[in-house]
Write an enzyme that holds these catalytic residues in place. Structure first.
Site, short mmCIF file in Angstrom:
data_model
loop_
_atom_site.label_atom_id
_atom_site.label_comp_id
_atom_site.label_asym_id
_atom_site.label_seq_id
_atom_site.Cartn_x
_atom_site.Cartn_y
_atom_site.Cartn_z
N LYS A 166 0.81 -1.21 0.00
CA LYS A 166 0.00 0.00 0.00
C LYS A 166 0.85 1.26 0.00
O LYS A 166 0.49 2.27 -0.62
CB LYS A 166 -0.94 -0.02 1.20
CG LYS A 166 -2.06 -1.05 1.10
CD LYS A 166 -2.98 -0.96 2.29
CE LYS A 166 -4.18 -1.89 2.14
NZ LYS A 166 -3.78 -3.30 2.05
N GLU B 195 -2.40 7.11 8.17
CA GLU B 195 -3.15 8.13 7.44
C GLU B 195 -4.06 8.90 8.40
O GLU B 195 -4.45 8.39 9.45
CB GLU B 195 -4.02 7.49 6.35
CG GLU B 195 -3.25 6.86 5.23
CD GLU B 195 -4.14 6.22 4.19
OE1 GLU B 195 -3.67 6.03 3.07
OE2 GLU B 195 -5.31 5.90 4.51
N HIS C 111 -14.05 -2.89 10.26
CA HIS C 111 -13.45 -2.51 8.97
C HIS C 111 -13.74 -3.54 7.88
O HIS C 111 -13.07 -3.55 6.85
CB HIS C 111 -11.93 -2.31 9.11
CG HIS C 111 -11.55 -1.37 10.19
ND1 HIS C 111 -11.89 -0.04 10.18
CD2 HIS C 111 -10.88 -1.58 11.35
CE1 HIS C 111 -11.42 0.54 11.27
NE2 HIS C 111 -10.82 -0.36 12.00
N ARG D 103 -7.70 -8.37 -7.67
CA ARG D 103 -8.45 -9.62 -7.76
C ARG D 103 -9.93 -9.30 -7.91
O ARG D 103 -10.33 -8.14 -7.85
CB ARG D 103 -8.24 -10.45 -6.49
CG ARG D 103 -8.57 -9.66 -5.22
CD ARG D 103 -8.48 -10.49 -3.97
NE ARG D 103 -8.51 -9.71 -2.75
CZ ARG D 103 -9.59 -9.26 -2.14
NH1 ARG D 103 -10.78 -9.50 -2.67
NH2 ARG D 103 -9.51 -8.56 -1.02
#
Length: 672
Positions: free
Chosen positions: A116, A200, A235, A291
């Site tokens: 990421k 973040e 999440h 994917r």
């Protein structure tokens, strides 16, 4: 096109891929572990081959065994599904090295998007908007802590190689950061063999919007519009829909263009999902999943295309079946994920055997108004080794209102017994007024907690009458007319008494409250007594083809028609806008001497593995102090002390498996 495809996955996605292959005339090979010997996906293929023991590392993550199975069965291609090896660049490369087509992007594309931090640096160069944060390589805890402090709280710590909500923590204050970082890194290491994280800024009321992209080997790339996946717990997504409510055409075009640009930045080929976090009119790149996604059926429903077929054609070198200007949105679709979990216990996973499994009339793996994709059948078990998803319930309507109504009806007609599930929670969620209005964000469940988890309310006499009718049906009395016609008075079933009236007590429980009703019979009439109230009682019960019961009860002039699922002693009563779970207490089955053997101690809230123990015998603990960390379904769960006291005994060691309800440790209560 391929003659034979090996499907390197399990459950509903393996069956989903097999259905498309079968329609296209492609032979399929299923792989399975020891835990899945009798699983539905094993029976869905033309061939099946055992690849290892139950643990994923020994089976579905065993790349060597899977490639060997492909060679042994003559498979020309491997479809990884989603999860397991679907985003493993080394596996994609190993397939290529062995002359087997990997149905997915190249190893280079997976690598570029799989990390990421690196992906966000790449997106920054491609001018794709990013959430402010730190995405670099410096993983020193003190440095990361400093970055978070400078960013301002709350912040989000996220595993760089992660997905599915694993390795992710929201940190509200600086004092919580280091402990959250350590937990996040452990979970990331366990799930992805990589503990690298990024940090973040945590947006306060964001929406999670993702764009389905597709690209072929001939330079064509398109997006198939958006999905709103904002409603989440831990999440992880709960309900997805397409298109996103409130999305304007200009926003759709901007996000779609950004998603295609993100895919083209890594020379992407195949199906992928570009995920954005949105707040107001702003949207920011989060990650790209290289994917097919769990929620891909809602995109299929609104576009009319089979995305697995697209994957197979692209992997075979063919051009995309449609260009961007040919793609249209048709209607609206929802997908609800049905999990073996307990929403009333922080959505912790549940394991066990499914005793009864009922879904409404539907098709599977096809484009239709009501669709149920599942790899689990009645009598199957949910194990601690794999994701606890039981099924995906997908509906399609002409617009959002129509699709939502179909979703509510379909959920109301679904029933699962034998373990905890989120079915009743999904029904409340789909009927919530804010959800129905499309007012969703990633904090929706927490924001609407009081509405989604309402306080227990007393049940009515009518509810008890329905439960009593169901229990009488179990005893052979399908209605108040259930008497024999024989002339022998001893064969009559009218409950005649020589010296007193019939007044038989029946005891039921609901939400930990106990209720007693009396069945009375006087002058050939049936009566029901609850507290001091005595009313006339008529009932009729009939079995339905789906395995449930249709119940009609009349109390004086009140009539109620309800549907009952389950069997004694546990009944689930459903009628418009109401679902009640009521249990019958058989007095002969109750042990009055039974005591709680774990009073003063701490038990496992779900099955799992003891990951770490934060205390030792003799330690004093405060209420709420971390004492044990359990791992279940590759997720970490922190267990805290229920009260202050002294640890007198620890019953398990690090690395051992525990069952739900097992005593973990004993804490002597501090009475001072």
């Amino acid at each position: 096109m391929f003659n034979t495809v090996l499907i390197a996955n399990r459950g509903e996605i393996a069956r989903r891929i097999a259905a498309t292959c079968q329609r296209m005339g492609i032979r399929t090979v299923m792989v399975y572990s020891s835990a899945d010997t009798h699983a539905l996906h094993v029976k869905a293929g033309d061939d099946a081959i055992w690849i290892g023991e139950a643990e994923p590392q020994k089976s579905y993550l065993n790349a060597e065994a899977i490639i060997a199975a492909a060679k042994r069965t003559g498979a020309q291609a491997i479809h990884p599904g989603y999860g397991f090896l679907a985003e493993n660049a080394e596996f994609a490369k190993a397939c290529a090295d062995n002359g087997i087509t990997f149905i997915g992007p190249s190893a280079a594309s997976i690598t570029a998007m799989g990390n990421k931090s690196a992906a966000k640096q790449l997106m920054e160069k491609a001018k794709v908007p990013l959430v402010p944060g730190y995405h670099g390589d410096n993983q020193d805890p003190a440095f990361l802590h400093q970055q978070a402090d400078a960013m301002g709280y709350p912040v989000l710590i996220k595993a760089s190689a992660g997905g599915g909500g694993k390795g992710m923590r929201i940190v509200e204050t600086s004092s919580q950061f280091l402990e959250a970082l350590s937990s996040c890194q452990r979970e990331a290491k366990s799930s992805f063999s990589n503990d690298h994280v990024l940090i973040e800024r945590y947006l306060q009321k964001p929406r999670h919007i993702e764009i389905q992209v597709f690209a072929d080997t001939q330079g064509n790339a398109v997006h198939l519009f958006e999905r709103d996946c904002s409603v989440q717990r831990r999440h992880q997504k709960v309900i997805e829909e397409a298109p996103a409510p409130g999305m304007t055409e200009s926003q759709r075009q901007a996000m779609g263009s950004a998603a295609v640009a993100a895919a083209q930045a890594v020379n992407y080929v195949g199906a992928g999902t570009v995920e954005f976090i949105c707040e107001g009119d702003d949207f920011f790149f989060m990650e790209m999943n290289t994917r097919l996604q769990v929620e891909h059926p809602v995109t299929e429903q609104i576009t009319g295309f089979d995305l697995v077929e697209w994957q197979l054609r692209v992997a075979a070198g063919q051009a995309l079946p449609a260009k961007q200007h040919e793609l249209r949105i048709n209607g609206h679709a929802f997908e609800a994920r049905i999990y073996a979990e307990n929403p009333d216990n922080q959505f912790l996973p549940s394991i066990g055997t499914i005793d009864q499994l009922i879904f409404p009339a539907h098709d599977s793996f096809t484009l239709c108004p009501v669709r149920v994709d599942s790899g689990i059948g009645q009598g199957d078990s949910i194990s601690p080794f794999y994701d606890p998803m039981i099924a995906k319930l997908i509906v399609h309507g002409v617009d959002r209102e129509d699709a939502l109504r179909k979703m509510q009806i379909a959920l109301d007609q679904s029933y699962i017994s034998g373990l905890h599930t989120n079915l009743r929670f999904l029904h409340r969620l789909a009927s919530d007024e804010a959800f129905m209005a499309g007012d969703v964000d990633t904090g929706f469940i927490e924001r609407r907690y009081e509405q989604l988890f309402p306080a227990a309310t007393p049940i009515s006499t009518l509810d008890l009458a329905v439960a009593l009718a169901a229990q009488l049906y179990q005893l052979g009395l399908a209605s108040n007319q259930s008497v024999t016609t024989t002339t022998d008075p001893w064969d009559q079933r009218d409950y005649w008494r020589g010296n007193a009236l019939l007044a038989r007590p029946f005891v039921f429980t609901h939400d930990e409250q106990t209720y007693t009703v009396y069945l009375r019979h006087e002058n050939h009439c049936w009566q029901l007594q609850h507290n001091e109230e005595i009313v006339s009682f008529d009932w009729s019960v009939s079995a339905q083809p789906a395995g449930n019961l249709s119940v009609r009860v009349t109390l004086n002039d009140q009539l109620l028609h309800a549907i009952i699922y389950g069997a004694s002693p546990h009944f689930e009563i459903r009628y418009p806008h109401t679902q009640r779970h009521i249990s019958y207490l058989d007095p002969l089955a109750i042990d009055p001497l039974q005591e709680d053997q774990n009073a003063g101690g701490l038990t496992a809230p779900m099955p799992g593995k003891v990951l770490s123990i934060a205390v030792k015998t003799g330690d004093t603990v405060e209420a709420g102090q971390l004492v044990v960390v359990l791992e279940a379904m590759k997720m970490e769960h922190s267990i805290t002390a229920p009260h202050a006291g002294t640890v007198t005994e620890i019953f398990f060691a690090t690395g051992e498996q525990v069952t739900e309800g097992a005593a973990l440790l004993a804490i002597e209560i501090d009475n001072n």
